[in-house]
Design a protein around this motif. Structure first.
Motif, PDB file in Angstrom:
ATOM      1  N   SER A  39       0.807  -1.217   0.000  1.00 46.16           N
ATOM      2  CA  SER A  39       0.000   0.000   0.000  1.00 46.16           C
ATOM      3  C   SER A  39       0.841   1.269   0.000  1.00 46.16           C
ATOM      4  N   LEU A  42       0.273   3.813  -2.886  1.00 44.00           N
ATOM      5  CA  LEU A  42      -1.027   4.466  -2.762  1.00 44.00           C
ATOM      6  C   LEU A  42      -0.997   5.522  -1.664  1.00 44.00           C
ATOM      7  N   ASN A  83       0.537   1.327   8.243  1.00 48.64           N
ATOM      8  CA  ASN A  83      -0.125   0.784   7.057  1.00 48.64           C
ATOM      9  C   ASN A  83      -0.258  -0.722   7.229  1.00 48.64           C
ATOM     10  N   ALA A  85      -2.055  -4.358   5.576  1.00 49.20           N
ATOM     11  CA  ALA A  85      -2.606  -4.934   4.351  1.00 49.20           C
ATOM     12  C   ALA A  85      -3.297  -6.255   4.634  1.00 49.20           C
ATOM     13  N   ASP A 104      -7.212  -4.117  -2.438  1.00 48.33           N
ATOM     14  CA  ASP A 104      -6.208  -4.322  -3.478  1.00 48.33           C
ATOM     15  C   ASP A 104      -6.196  -5.795  -3.867  1.00 48.33           C
ATOM     16  N   SER A 200       1.549  -7.408  -4.703  1.00 51.87           N
ATOM     17  CA  SER A 200       0.337  -6.607  -4.758  1.00 51.87           C
ATOM     18  C   SER A 200       0.117  -6.141  -6.188  1.00 51.87           C
ATOM     19  N   TYR A 202      -0.361  -3.357  -7.759  1.00 57.95           N
ATOM     20  CA  TYR A 202       0.395  -2.247  -8.343  1.00 57.95           C
ATOM     21  C   TYR A 202       1.717  -2.733  -8.916  1.00 57.95           C
ATOM     22  N   TYR A 235      -6.876  -2.857   2.680  1.00 52.15           N
ATOM     23  CA  TYR A 235      -5.847  -1.944   3.186  1.00 52.15           C
ATOM     24  C   TYR A 235      -6.431  -1.117   4.326  1.00 52.15           C
ATOM     25  N   GLU A 237      -5.458   1.898   7.587  1.00 53.65           N
ATOM     26  CA  GLU A 237      -4.603   2.764   8.385  1.00 53.65           C
ATOM     27  C   GLU A 237      -4.878   2.403   9.846  1.00 53.65           C
ATOM     28  N   ILE A 264      -7.365   6.590  -5.393  1.00 51.10           N
ATOM     29  CA  ILE A 264      -7.419   5.161  -5.075  1.00 51.10           C
ATOM     30  C   ILE A 264      -7.847   4.351  -6.283  1.00 51.10           C
ATOM     31  N   ALA A 268      -6.028   0.970  -7.221  1.00 47.86           N
ATOM     32  CA  ALA A 268      -6.568   0.017  -6.252  1.00 47.86           C
ATOM     33  C   ALA A 268      -8.098   0.064  -6.347  1.00 47.86           C
TER      34      ALA A 268
END
Length: 272
Positions: A39, A42, A83, A85, A104, A200, A202, A235, A237, A264, A268
């Motif tokens: 993440s 992002l 972060n 995941a 994601d 992931s 990305y 994902y 926080e 986003i 994602a």
């Protein structure tokens, strides 16, 4: 240099990306973030945009380390936000609050010289458990020789999800070479024609690697959004106790702002 490497060079595993307020700004709040490498691109994009929207009000220091590191750093008060995941676990330290920000997808990826078109569940299990060790035994392989498995260290929360969602709860072989970040998995696979890794979305979508379809479904953002592709994760926080001050405002902006949603959606899956 690929798009992935340009965006993440400053947030390498042991590095820090400073997203700072404009020169001359006074008393800007500093938000420190560490954790999931998946993440990280992002969150870096979101932080960069947020600084522009709040000139002189906030600055960020972003590091990686892995999703499990982010959870532990948040719990210990080493960072403002971790972060993560993966979903919360009963074994997580008490008092943590997980704020969902996006979803994601994750893929198996191979070198472009070996664009394996598809792996069934049985084929993926055979490869990742070490039962099949040579590429000539994998349908659709364009190379021969030993399969080089490229995995992640225990600092990452991705291996358990790969095992659960793409390997039918089979355990990844100890033969896998373990890397501390998604970026390093991508780089390793990109430089080794005999490699297969998992990443992931990305990173697996970059041109220097090949995202492998799973059970006949292409591993891409469109199929992950539609629900056709099974390898999808959340994902978050993470904060120690409810988020406060600048951290609370940033998280609320991520969750509610149309601007954040647009960022986003580019790489994602936004929250519903």
């Amino acid at each position: 240099m690929t798009r992935s490497h340009r965006l993440t060079a400053a947030v390498a595993t042991a590095g820090v990306l400073a997203v700072a307020a404009p020169a001359g700004a006074q008393a800007a709040s500093t938000i420190t973030i560490s954790g999931a490498t998946g993440s990280a691109p992002l969150v870096a994009l979101l932080a960069k945009k947020y600084v522009k929207l709040k000139p002189g009000k906030v600055k960020f220091k972003l590091a990686q380390g892995g999703g499990e590191v982010g959870v532990q750093d948040a719990a210990a008060g080493r960072v403002t936000i971790g972060n993560a995941a993966r979903d919360p676990r009963p074994s997580d330290p008490a008092g943590l609050v997980f704020y969902p920000i996006a979803k994601d997808f994750f893929c198996f990826d191979t070198n472009p010289a070996n664009p394996v078109p598809d792996l069934t569940l049985a084929q993926a299990q055979a490869i990742w458990t070490g039962q099949v060790r040579n590429w000539e035994d994998v349908p659709g392989s364009k190379v021969t020789g030993t399969i080089d498995l490229i995995g992640r260290t225990s600092a990452s929360s991705l291996p358990p999800l790969v095992q659960q969602l793409l390997l039918g709860n089979k355990t990844i072989s100890s033969l896998a070479a373990l890397k501390p970040s998604d970026g390093l998995v991508e780089q390793t696979v990109a430089s080794d024609k005999n490699a297969i890794g998992f990443n992931s979305g990305y990173y697996a979508s970059q041109k220097d690697v090949h995202a492998v379809s799973f059970n006949g479904v292409a591993c891409n953002l469109q199929n992950a959004k539609s629900g056709q592709y099974p390898g999808v994760r959340n994902y978050y926080e993470v904060t120690r106790g409810p988020a406060k001050g600048a951290a609370s405002a940033f998280i609320h902006w991520i969750q509610k702002s149309p601007v954040a949603r647009k960022i986003i959606a580019a790489i994602a899956i936004p929250l519903d």
